[in-house]
Design a protein around this motif. Structure first.
Motif, mmCIF file in Angstrom:
data_model
loop_
_atom_site.group_PDB
_atom_site.id
_atom_site.type_symbol
_atom_site.label_atom_id
_atom_site.label_comp_id
_atom_site.label_asym_id
_atom_site.label_seq_id
_atom_site.Cartn_x
_atom_site.Cartn_y
_atom_site.Cartn_z
ATOM 1 N N MET A 193 11.033 3.626 -10.183
ATOM 2 C CA MET A 193 9.587 3.847 -10.110
ATOM 3 C C MET A 193 9.226 5.208 -9.527
ATOM 4 S SD MET A 193 8.015 1.457 -11.594
ATOM 5 C CE MET A 193 6.377 1.975 -11.086
ATOM 6 N N LEU A 194 10.130 5.842 -8.775
ATOM 7 C CA LEU A 194 9.838 7.166 -8.239
ATOM 8 C C LEU A 194 9.426 8.139 -9.344
ATOM 9 C CD1 LEU A 194 12.622 7.754 -5.549
ATOM 10 C CD2 LEU A 194 10.161 7.748 -5.152
ATOM 11 N N PHE A 195 10.171 8.126 -10.434
ATOM 12 C CA PHE A 195 9.896 9.059 -11.521
ATOM 13 C C PHE A 195 8.640 8.644 -12.301
ATOM 14 C CE2 PHE A 195 14.451 9.315 -10.699
ATOM 15 C CZ PHE A 195 14.579 10.672 -10.467
ATOM 16 N N ILE A 196 8.431 7.341 -12.426
ATOM 17 C CA ILE A 196 7.236 6.866 -13.117
ATOM 18 C C ILE A 196 5.988 7.203 -12.317
ATOM 19 C CG2 ILE A 196 6.035 4.816 -13.971
ATOM 20 C CD1 ILE A 196 8.775 3.576 -14.524
ATOM 21 N N TRP A 197 6.010 6.929 -10.992
ATOM 22 C CA TRP A 197 4.862 7.262 -10.148
ATOM 23 C C TRP A 197 4.624 8.759 -10.118
ATOM 24 C CZ3 TRP A 197 2.053 3.411 -10.010
ATOM 25 C CH2 TRP A 197 2.404 2.145 -9.556
ATOM 26 N N SER A 198 5.695 9.552 -10.096
ATOM 27 C CA SER A 198 5.544 11.008 -10.088
ATOM 28 C C SER A 198 4.837 11.478 -11.354
ATOM 29 C CB SER A 198 6.921 11.680 -9.975
ATOM 30 O OG SER A 198 6.814 13.080 -10.021
ATOM 31 N N TYR A 199 5.198 10.898 -12.484
ATOM 32 C CA TYR A 199 4.563 11.242 -13.761
ATOM 33 C C TYR A 199 3.086 10.849 -13.754
ATOM 34 C CZ TYR A 199 3.517 11.090 -18.764
ATOM 35 O OH TYR A 199 2.935 11.262 -20.003
ATOM 36 N N ILE A 200 2.791 9.657 -13.253
ATOM 37 C CA ILE A 200 1.406 9.184 -13.217
ATOM 38 C C ILE A 200 0.576 10.021 -12.242
ATOM 39 C CG2 ILE A 200 -0.090 7.216 -12.675
ATOM 40 C CD1 ILE A 200 2.197 5.381 -13.527
ATOM 41 N N ALA A 201 1.181 10.392 -11.107
ATOM 42 C CA ALA A 201 0.454 11.159 -10.088
ATOM 43 C C ALA A 201 -0.034 12.496 -10.615
ATOM 44 C CB ALA A 201 1.344 11.369 -8.871
ATOM 45 N N GLN A 202 0.718 13.090 -11.548
ATOM 46 C CA GLN A 202 0.301 14.369 -12.115
ATOM 47 C C GLN A 202 -0.965 14.237 -12.945
ATOM 48 O OE1 GLN A 202 3.529 16.516 -14.054
ATOM 49 N NE2 GLN A 202 5.024 15.580 -12.695
ATOM 50 N N ARG A 203 -1.293 13.021 -13.354
ATOM 51 C CA ARG A 203 -2.455 12.792 -14.206
ATOM 52 C C ARG A 203 -3.643 12.171 -13.468
ATOM 53 N NH1 ARG A 203 1.760 13.768 -16.614
ATOM 54 N NH2 ARG A 203 1.891 14.442 -18.803
ATOM 55 N N ILE A 204 -3.353 11.331 -12.501
ATOM 56 C CA ILE A 204 -4.467 10.654 -11.821
ATOM 57 C C ILE A 204 -4.517 10.939 -10.331
ATOM 58 C CG2 ILE A 204 -4.517 8.807 -13.536
ATOM 59 C CD1 ILE A 204 -3.070 7.019 -11.559
ATOM 60 N N GLY A 205 -3.536 11.656 -9.782
ATOM 61 C CA GLY A 205 -3.575 12.020 -8.375
ATOM 62 C C GLY A 205 -2.721 11.128 -7.485
ATOM 63 N N LYS A 206 -2.362 11.686 -6.311
ATOM 64 C CA LYS A 206 -1.482 10.982 -5.378
ATOM 65 C C LYS A 206 -2.154 9.756 -4.768
ATOM 66 C CE LYS A 206 0.498 15.446 -3.995
ATOM 67 N NZ LYS A 206 0.659 16.414 -2.898
ATOM 68 N N LYS A 207 -3.425 9.893 -4.421
ATOM 69 C CA LYS A 207 -4.113 8.799 -3.739
ATOM 70 C C LYS A 207 -4.200 7.557 -4.624
ATOM 71 C CE LYS A 207 -7.852 9.691 -1.425
ATOM 72 N NZ LYS A 207 -9.178 10.224 -0.970
ATOM 73 N N PHE A 208 -4.527 7.744 -5.893
ATOM 74 C CA PHE A 208 -4.675 6.607 -6.793
ATOM 75 C C PHE A 208 -3.325 5.932 -7.030
ATOM 76 C CE2 PHE A 208 -5.606 4.523 -10.915
ATOM 77 C CZ PHE A 208 -6.713 3.790 -10.498
ATOM 78 N N VAL A 209 -2.274 6.739 -7.149
ATOM 79 C CA VAL A 209 -0.918 6.189 -7.295
ATOM 80 C C VAL A 209 -0.541 5.364 -6.068
ATOM 81 C CG1 VAL A 209 1.510 6.886 -7.187
ATOM 82 C CG2 VAL A 209 0.046 7.792 -8.980
ATOM 83 N N TYR A 210 -0.899 5.867 -4.894
ATOM 84 C CA TYR A 210 -0.587 5.136 -3.663
ATOM 85 C C TYR A 210 -1.298 3.781 -3.648
ATOM 86 C CZ TYR A 210 0.358 4.317 1.285
ATOM 87 O OH TYR A 210 0.790 3.776 2.477
ATOM 88 N N PHE A 211 -2.562 3.771 -4.056
ATOM 89 C CA PHE A 211 -3.308 2.514 -4.107
ATOM 90 C C PHE A 211 -2.659 1.518 -5.065
ATOM 91 C CE2 PHE A 211 -6.690 4.536 -1.779
ATOM 92 C CZ PHE A 211 -7.389 3.485 -1.205
ATOM 93 N N LEU A 212 -2.268 1.979 -6.246
ATOM 94 C CA LEU A 212 -1.634 1.083 -7.224
ATOM 95 C C LEU A 212 -0.338 0.487 -6.686
ATOM 96 C CD1 LEU A 212 -2.098 3.034 -10.599
ATOM 97 C CD2 LEU A 212 -3.242 0.922 -9.898
ATOM 98 N N GLY A 213 0.516 1.359 -6.158
ATOM 99 C CA GLY A 213 1.815 0.902 -5.663
ATOM 100 C C GLY A 213 1.700 -0.041 -4.485
ATOM 101 N N ILE A 214 0.829 0.281 -3.531
ATOM 102 C CA ILE A 214 0.695 -0.550 -2.338
ATOM 103 C C ILE A 214 0.077 -1.902 -2.663
ATOM 104 C CG2 ILE A 214 -0.403 -0.737 -0.076
ATOM 105 C CD1 ILE A 214 1.989 1.185 -0.214
ATOM 106 N N LEU A 215 -0.868 -1.940 -3.595
ATOM 107 C CA LEU A 215 -1.453 -3.224 -3.992
ATOM 108 C C LEU A 215 -0.399 -4.139 -4.609
ATOM 109 C CD1 LEU A 215 -4.914 -2.090 -5.421
ATOM 110 C CD2 LEU A 215 -4.494 -3.406 -3.331
ATOM 111 N N LEU A 216 0.488 -3.583 -5.437
ATOM 112 C CA LEU A 216 1.597 -4.371 -5.978
ATOM 113 C C LEU A 216 2.494 -4.885 -4.863
ATOM 114 C CD1 LEU A 216 2.672 -2.267 -9.110
ATOM 115 C CD2 LEU A 216 1.686 -4.566 -9.112
ATOM 116 N N TRP A 217 2.753 -4.024 -3.903
ATOM 117 C CA TRP A 217 3.622 -4.384 -2.784
ATOM 118 C C TRP A 217 2.994 -5.499 -1.944
ATOM 119 C CZ3 TRP A 217 5.540 -0.336 1.362
ATOM 120 C CH2 TRP A 217 6.581 -0.916 2.106
ATOM 121 N N ILE A 218 1.696 -5.430 -1.700
ATOM 122 C CA ILE A 218 1.013 -6.468 -0.922
ATOM 123 C C ILE A 218 1.133 -7.821 -1.623
ATOM 124 C CG2 ILE A 218 -1.265 -7.286 -0.202
ATOM 125 C CD1 ILE A 218 -1.967 -4.388 0.467
ATOM 126 N N ILE A 219 0.959 -7.828 -2.946
ATOM 127 C CA ILE A 219 1.110 -9.073 -3.708
ATOM 128 C C ILE A 219 2.511 -9.651 -3.509
ATOM 129 C CG2 ILE A 219 1.220 -10.042 -6.040
ATOM 130 C CD1 ILE A 219 -0.966 -8.010 -6.824
#
Length: 371
Positions: A193-219
């Motif tokens: 997921m490091l590479f997938i999140w890195s790719y997504i972050a270039q398009r939607i930003g670091k903060k939004f990627v952090y929100f997506l990942g952490i919400l999955l983790w909380i679940i």
């Protein structure tokens, strides 16, 4: 020496032996790790490329953890002597570590020296007062948000990692030998997921990627509370989802630090990579210490029954211990992650703001060069 148990020594002697060896190990780990991670802003000034750079750094970090776990399973299955198992594992990992570090040193040496030579042309005389550096760094508002984000996300990582062996054995009824497989599952998912999140972050930003990942983790963390004994497949599925969140805890806070460093440079005229990354390493060690202390208190207060090294009889833990383990591995990390989300929401440096910071820095450098 961490993995050598001195023979014929009492508990107090063992305690001080491991205090000294542990402190020495952590001291030299910091000596190596601090300049290593402080190279990030010197290798690139591109906002997105830094996220990508950190994805590679942590890919090899997690990959090293996975390799160590695989080597552990190989050594433990082929060697019966416990002392020899750990000594051979430690020696093998040490050789790999040292060769990797020297590869890094010689591979980046020219780039770093060129960066330092260029920077020295524009910087004035630096203050040597550490108190002044610390005060200035802590007055950097975005850095305070980064500190909070990293501390609480890493607390969640460390508490989960510390509780997994107990949770897997006592709550899910796995064998102790199966615990490395669970950890490999989490780390393997995080690595991918490091590479997938890195790719997504270039398009939607670091903060939004952090929100997506952490919400999955909380679940995933909340799900662990409800998992029943022998639901092994579900546990591995939850481990995969957890890895998706763990990867953003690795990736995003460390990608924010270089941006904070350049904001500080714009305000003060100096770069303080060592100070800022030093804070991050302190937080890393603090979160590890707090998590281990917390886990120890939880297990002791709930009536956990330990097992001696030569004892093979299965010990049934009281229900209070089982409930405490479930609560600790689900509730505490979830609370920490929610706090980190709250702090991330207010983190002010965006991609556009960072571009403006770099533009002003270049203008200042050109003005200084003309003078």
């Amino acid at each position: 020496m961490l993995w050598i148990v001195p023979p014929n020594i009492n508990s107090l002697g063992l305690f001080w032996y491991y205090v000294i060896i542990g402190a020495t190990y952590q001291l030299f780990y910091t000596v190596v790790n601090l300049p290593y991670i402080a190279m990030t802003p010197e290798l690139t000034q591109d906002y997105d490329e830094r996220t990508q750079l950190n994805s590679f750094r942590f890919a090899f970090s997690i990959g090293g953890s996975i390799l160590a776990l695989i080597l552990a399973k190989v050594f433990f299955s082929s060697i019966t002597n416990h002392q020899q198992q750990y000594i051979l594992l430690a020696a093998t990992c040490s050789i790999i570590t040292i060769l990797s570090l020297y590869c890094c040193i010689w591979g980046t040496r020219d780039s770093i020296l060129a960066f330092e030579a260029k920077r020295s042309q524009f910087e004035g005389v630096k203050s040597t007062h550490i108190a002044e550096h610390l005060a200035t760094s802590l007055s950097n508002r975005p850095f305070l948000f980064v500190i909070g984000i990293y501390l609480f996300s890493w607390l969640a990582v460390q508490v989960t990692a510390s509780m997994i062996p107990y949770y897997a054995v006592e709550c899910i009824k796995l064998r102790e030998s199966d615990v490395p497989a669970v950890l490999i599952c989490v780390q393997g998912s995080a690595l991918l997921m490091l590479f997938i999140w890195s790719y997504i972050a270039q398009r939607i930003g670091k903060k939004f990627v952090y929100f997506l990942g952490i919400l999955l983790w909380i679940i995933a963390q909340v799900s662990l509370f409800f998992l029943q004994p022998h639901q092994v497949i579900l546990m591995y599925m939850i481990a995969l989802i957890s890895g998706c969140g763990v990867s953003v805890a690795y990736l995003v806070p460390w990608s924010m630090v270089p941006d904070v460093i350049e904001l500080d440079e714009l305000k003060t005229g100096h770069r303080r990579e060592g100070i800022f990354y030093g804070f991050m390493i302190v937080l890393q060690k603090l979160s590890l210490a707090l998590s281990l202390f917390f886990v120890g208190i939880i297990l002791e207060s709930s009536g956990f029954q330990g097992r001696l090294q030569d004892q093979t009889t299965l010990i049934l833990q009281p229900e209070s211990t089982i409930f405490a383990i479930r609560l600790a591995i689900s509730t505490v990390p979830t609370i920490c992650l929610i706090i980190s989300l709250f702090l991330t929401y207010f983190y002010p440096i965006t991609k556009e703001m960072h571009a403006e910071i770099l533009l002003k820095l270049r203008q200042n450098n050109h003005s200084g060069q003309d003078l």
